[in-house]
Enzyme design. Structure first.
Site, PDB file in Angstrom:
ATOM      1  N   HIS A 370       9.062  -2.434  -2.404  1.00 53.36           N
ATOM      2  CA  HIS A 370      10.138  -2.351  -1.412  1.00 53.36           C
ATOM      3  C   HIS A 370      10.667  -3.703  -0.965  1.00 53.36           C
ATOM      4  O   HIS A 370      11.396  -3.773   0.024  1.00 53.36           O
ATOM      5  CB  HIS A 370       9.682  -1.586  -0.166  1.00 53.36           C
ATOM      6  CG  HIS A 370       9.288  -0.163  -0.420  1.00 53.36           C
ATOM      7  ND1 HIS A 370      10.154   0.895  -0.225  1.00 53.36           N
ATOM      8  CD2 HIS A 370       8.128   0.374  -0.854  1.00 53.36           C
ATOM      9  CE1 HIS A 370       9.532   2.029  -0.518  1.00 53.36           C
ATOM     10  NE2 HIS A 370       8.296   1.740  -0.907  1.00 53.36           N
ATOM     11  N   LYS A 561      18.643  -1.019  12.986  1.00 56.93           N
ATOM     12  CA  LYS A 561      17.612  -1.263  11.970  1.00 56.93           C
ATOM     13  C   LYS A 561      16.631  -2.268  12.556  1.00 56.93           C
ATOM     14  O   LYS A 561      16.897  -2.862  13.610  1.00 56.93           O
ATOM     15  CB  LYS A 561      18.235  -1.806  10.683  1.00 56.93           C
ATOM     16  CG  LYS A 561      19.211  -2.978  10.896  1.00 56.93           C
ATOM     17  CD  LYS A 561      19.879  -3.425   9.607  1.00 56.93           C
ATOM     18  CE  LYS A 561      21.033  -2.555   9.153  1.00 56.93           C
ATOM     19  NZ  LYS A 561      20.709  -1.735   7.984  1.00 56.93           N
ATOM     20  N   ARG A 562      15.485  -2.456  11.898  1.00 61.49           N
ATOM     21  CA  ARG A 562      14.561  -3.473  12.358  1.00 61.49           C
ATOM     22  C   ARG A 562      15.269  -4.825  12.428  1.00 61.49           C
ATOM     23  O   ARG A 562      16.188  -5.089  11.649  1.00 61.49           O
ATOM     24  CB  ARG A 562      13.365  -3.570  11.404  1.00 61.49           C
ATOM     25  CG  ARG A 562      12.385  -2.429  11.571  1.00 61.49           C
ATOM     26  CD  ARG A 562      11.800  -2.379  12.964  1.00 61.49           C
ATOM     27  NE  ARG A 562      10.855  -3.449  13.156  1.00 61.49           N
ATOM     28  CZ  ARG A 562       9.545  -3.281  13.192  1.00 61.49           C
ATOM     29  NH1 ARG A 562       9.015  -2.078  13.082  1.00 61.49           N
ATOM     30  NH2 ARG A 562       8.754  -4.309  13.376  1.00 61.49           N
ATOM     31  N   LYS A 567      18.548  -9.447   7.677  1.00 61.58           N
ATOM     32  CA  LYS A 567      19.484  -8.349   7.955  1.00 61.58           C
ATOM     33  C   LYS A 567      20.720  -8.831   8.724  1.00 61.58           C
ATOM     34  O   LYS A 567      21.709  -8.127   8.847  1.00 61.58           O
ATOM     35  CB  LYS A 567      18.777  -7.227   8.719  1.00 61.58           C
ATOM     36  CG  LYS A 567      17.664  -6.559   7.900  1.00 61.58           C
ATOM     37  CD  LYS A 567      16.973  -5.473   8.712  1.00 61.58           C
ATOM     38  CE  LYS A 567      15.744  -4.886   8.026  1.00 61.58           C
ATOM     39  NZ  LYS A 567      16.057  -3.883   7.000  1.00 61.58           N
ATOM     40  N   THR A 669      18.456   2.486   3.927  1.00 59.22           N
ATOM     41  CA  THR A 669      18.637   3.938   3.903  1.00 59.22           C
ATOM     42  C   THR A 669      19.536   4.382   5.051  1.00 59.22           C
ATOM     43  O   THR A 669      20.161   5.437   4.977  1.00 59.22           O
ATOM     44  CB  THR A 669      17.285   4.678   3.974  1.00 59.22           C
ATOM     45  OG1 THR A 669      16.449   4.032   4.949  1.00 59.22           O
ATOM     46  CG2 THR A 669      16.576   4.667   2.634  1.00 59.22           C
ATOM     47  N   LYS A 673      22.669   7.312   5.630  1.00 57.47           N
ATOM     48  CA  LYS A 673      22.783   8.248   6.755  1.00 57.47           C
ATOM     49  C   LYS A 673      24.170   8.170   7.384  1.00 57.47           C
ATOM     50  O   LYS A 673      24.788   9.184   7.721  1.00 57.47           O
ATOM     51  CB  LYS A 673      21.699   7.951   7.806  1.00 57.47           C
ATOM     52  CG  LYS A 673      20.293   8.221   7.282  1.00 57.47           C
ATOM     53  CD  LYS A 673      19.182   7.598   8.132  1.00 57.47           C
ATOM     54  CE  LYS A 673      17.884   7.595   7.319  1.00 57.47           C
ATOM     55  NZ  LYS A 673      16.837   6.743   7.921  1.00 57.47           N
TER      56      LYS A 673
END
Ligand code: 26Q
Length: 837
Positions: A370, A561-562, A567, A669, A673
């Site tokens: 991952h 998100k985290r 990110k 992911t 969504k």
């Protein structure tokens, strides 16, 4: 008349209706005898608990039925090993999958309760950090729905991912005692427990057959006790289970201490062993190497393998046939010690020779990677490993020796490549590299999106591809449409089913049929209406969670998100600051009203990520109080982001932020969504965004920024952020505002580390991508003003999201990796057999 809940999708049979009466009885029974209430003092919470127990009875019926079926047919089974399962809430999902949602809603209405309010009493099971744990949960739903004999194995942490509160703009962590009020749908299997050893030493002896045998003599043992969570498939009778292990002291009391009068010490030892399943580790690459984490991993794997082998032995097959009956999927390297443990069982307990043992083991395991980030790859100090798992270290050395000898003999790797594939990292501190163990011990290794699977073969596993070209493959992630559409957005699900029927619920590609309505004005209006209702609902939630009032008709722009530097939540807030400045400098400018929403947790020890959270909260504080921008810009940080909040936020979003530096996000992911719920994506060509672009078409997505190869090249050439800062006057000013304490709120210098990191290192190339991001955001703002065009794009996003169902992902795993069957669906109504009180 359109139904406004999943009844259309999941019609009750006559038989089920007949069962309603008995269900009411069952419910009344639990309310009175399990919960201990009478009908005069009922609260939502009591209804929730009684309902939980009623549904549990249903689930157990089908669980037993499914187990019986598996016992009769003995199909190959898959075991999904994961240190994380981010299940969120269970009850509503169970009602929908069992086809009971409408029935129960009616039943509760009859006694004056609202099901939606009742469901709010469930605490999320947050036994995971983020994407990887949620993926495991989506996979369980898909396996049950597709009638795959598939089971989750993990740890029953007493405390899940911490609860986040925000004080003075900063994140504080609070314990998540998720099971404090009991877990109604849990099945405690007191009769299923295994002992797990730690520490100690190894001994050699000569066996009866004259062979040298090794034995591990642990000096600590702990019991693993099974707790099962039924996993119902949608519209099928299949109920699989997730089995989570809780640590129990192997002796209630250390009698030695007790007999010497040290009662306190005796009880302490017990609670020390039980620490193993006390708490989930927040994903934190900076805090690697904690012995308790390795203990958790071995604890889970050791108990699970014993459980699996006991079940296998009931069928009296030879162990060499094991790969025909079981497959084990390793969710990242966290459970990869299983490879050494299965070898240990075969060699030491079964007294098998090395070659046949290795032959079996390497046909059982497969491994999903991952992450490409080298600093996130798991490794353990040899010294620590040797203390905790001395026998496993011996076995790992032997695996490594044999493997390295073989590749040397074949002559396909250079000496430097041989060093790269070694399980042992040499250096002043020797380490065990778990990814190398996982690759060598598995028959398949996959990444989680096309780009990512390519990238791992070109980078971290490049040398391995020369040895095992056939092992590497891609399995693009997916999400379950049951939770992420039917459950979270029933209005949209119903609008869709009114147009194209219900088949999309288990065949998401059927959403394609919506394309023919994309120009239908009535349909567009209904679509807009559904979105607007969801946005109003989100506005209400934002008000109640944060006190902030937002304009529900504004562009709702969401990044949840985290928190991690790669990110790039920081890139998002920098652009918010740019927009804020522009409005201030040009008060009459026509600006598309926008609400920028953030949510997510930072690992408690991740300093930079926490500082970015603080910057966002401080910017929000300044912006939201400024009357000059009031109608045009709001910034919201919703605390304690979790599965149940995601279900509420995503349906009300217009814009999905997927803006990681190209080449860093394995898949993502939440991007899927949002797409499934009709938000448009602004994103880089990273992870599964690449495939979203492929599916939806360039006109329906906002792609910006450097491509992966450009990122690599720029870094190689010696990236200098100041070149970009000096090219963009706006950007320069924003950085100065940060440095000059515009958002520091009485803590001068608080954000200097952010300024410095952007100015001097900027590891994730925010400065290089800023201009492209900003321009693309301007385009988004323009396009949002044309409601009809935006709505069409929204419809097309949903219509083209079929690929991202985890059903598709699971079919691929089942066919190409696990070789497990998809059994026939047995319609749900054929097995109802509620006890008649
Ligand atoms: C490591 C060491 C010690 C303690 C914890 C950990 C740890 C725990 C969890 C390290 C990593 C994780 C989780 C990683 C994760 O969630 N990765 C995400 O997986 C998703 C599903 O494949 C992808 O969509 C995301 O891109 C990826 O970041």
């Amino acid at each position: 008349m359109v139904v406004n809940n999943p009844r259309l999708i999941n019609l009750l049979s006559e038989e089920q209706k007949a069962d309603l009466a008995s269900m009411e009885k069952q419910f009344a029974h639990h309310l009175e005898y399990t919960i201990g209430k009478n009908r005069y003092n009922l609260k939502n919470e009591d209804i929730y608990k009684a309902l939980g127990h009623t549904i549990r009875d249903f689930l157990i019926d089908r669980l037993n039925f499914t187990q019986e079926r598996y016992r009769e047919q003995n199909p190959k089974k898959v075991f999904y090993f994961s240190l994380e399962f981010l299940m969120g809430r269970t009850l509503m999902n169970a009602l929908i999958n069992l086809g009971l949602y409408e029935t129960i809603q009616e039943m509760l209405r009859g006694i004056g309760f609202d099901l939606t309010d009742v469901l709010e009493f469930e605490t999320d099971a947050g036994l995971g950090n983020g994407g990887l744990g949620r993926l495991a949960a989506c996979f369980l739903d898909s396996m049950a729905t597709l009638n795959v004999p598939g089971f989750g194995y993990g740890i029953r942490y007493d405390y899940g991912i911490f609860n986040q509160i925000i004080a003075n703009g900063s994140q504080l962590e609070m314990p998540d005692h998720w099971d404090a009020d009991g877990v109604p749908y849990e099945v405690v299997r007191s009769d299923i427990s295994f002992s797990v050893g730690f520490f100690g030493h190894t001994e050699t002896r000569v066996s009866g057959k004259g062979k040298i045998q090794h034995d591990w003599v642990p000096d600590e043992t702990v019991l693993a006790s099974a707790h099962d969570y039924p996993i119902p498939g949608f519209n099928t009778s299949t109920v699989n289970y997730l089995r989570l292990w809780a640590a129990k002291s192997s002796e209630e009391f250390n009698l030695d201490y007790f007999n010497h009068g040290d009662y306190m010490k005796a009880v302490q030892d017990k609670s020390i062993s039980e620490n193993i399943s006390k708490v989930l580790y927040p994903n934190d690459t900076t805090e690697q190497g904690k012995v308790l984490r390795l203990k958790q991993q071995y604890f889970m794997v050791c108990a699970s393998l014993q459980d699996i082998l006991i079940q296998f032995r009931e069928f009296k097959y030879n162990l060499k046939d094991l790969p025909d009956f079981i497959a084990i999927q390793l969710n990242d390297t966290h459970p990869s010690i299983g490879i050494a443990e299965l070898m240990r069982i075969f060699l030491d307990n079964e007294e098998m020779d090395w070659e046949p043992a290795w032959e079996i083991v390497t046909k059982v395991f497969s491994y999903t990677n991952h992450t490409v980030l080298p600093e996130a790859l798991e490794s353990w100090r040899v010294e620590l490993f040797e203390k905790l798992l001395p026998r496993h270290l011996e076995i790992i050395y032997e695996i490594n020796y044999r493997f390295l000898t073989e590749v040397r003999n074949k002559g396909i790797l250079t000496e430097s490549e041989i060093q790269q594939v070694s399980i042992i990292e040499e250096g002043n501190e020797k380490r065990v590299r778990m990814a190398n163990l996982a690759v060598i011990g598995s028959y398949r290794v996959n990444g989680v999106a096309a780009l990512h699977s390519d990238l791992i073969q070109k980078t971290i596993f490049h040398a391995f591809t020369k040895v095992f070209p056939e092992k590497f493959n891609n399995k693009t992630n997916g999400i379950t449409p049951r939770r992420w559409l039917l459950q979270s957005n029933p209005n949209l699900a119903n609008l869709i089913s009114k147009k194209i029927g219900n088949e999309f619920t288990t065949d998401l590609y059927r959403l394609k049929d919506l394309e023919k309505f994309v120009d239908d004005a009535d349909f567009q209006n209904d679509w807009k209406q559904v979105k607007f209702t969801a946005k109003n609902e989100l506005a209400r939630i934002i008000k109640s969670e944060t006190g902030i009032t937002i304009d529900p008709s504004s562009l709702i722009d969401v990044q949840i998100k985290r928190f991690h530097e790669y990110k790039r939540q920081l890139l998002n807030i920098l652009r918010v600051i740019a927009l804020y400045r522009r409005i201030k400098e040009n008060p009459n400018a026509e600006v598309t009203p926008r609400t920028v929403v953030f949510g997510g947790k930072a690992a408690p020890g991740y300093y930079m990520a926490k500082l970015i959270i603080k910057l966002i909260n401080n910017v929000a504080w300044v912006v939201n109080r400024d009357k000059d921008v009031a109608e045009r810009l709001k910034v919201v940080f919703i605390p304690n982001y979790r599965v149940s909040l995601a279900e509420k936020i995503i349906p009300g979003s217009n814009l999905s932020e997927q803006i990681s530096t190209a080449g860093t996000e394995a898949s993502g992911t939440s991007n899927m969504k949002f797409m499934l719920n009709g938000a448009l994506t602004i994103g880089t060509l990273d992870g599964a965004n690449v495939e979203i672009l492929e599916e939806v078409g360039a006109e329906n997505i906002y792609i910006f920024g450097l491509h992966t190869e450009e990122v690599f090249r720029m870094k190689e050439a010696g990236y200098n952020p100041t070149n970009f800062i000096h090219q963009n006057e706006d950007l320069h000013r924003i950085l100065l505002m940060i440095r000059e304490n515009f958002f520091s709120m009485g803590e001068p210098g608080v954000f200097s580390p952010i300024y410095d990191s952007l100015f001097y290192t900027d590891n994730y190339l925010l400065m290089a991508d800023f201009t492209s991001y900003d321009e693309t955001q301007n385009r988004v703002a323009q396009d949002f003003r044309d409601e009809t065009t935006w709505t069409k794009k929204s419809i097309l996003n949903v219509a083209r999201s079929g690929k991202f169902s985890s059903d598709r992902t699971i079919r691929e795993y089942a066919k190409e990796i696990w070789k497990v069957p998809l059994l026939d669906t047995i319609p749900p109504q054929t097995i109802y057999k509620l006890p008649q009180n």
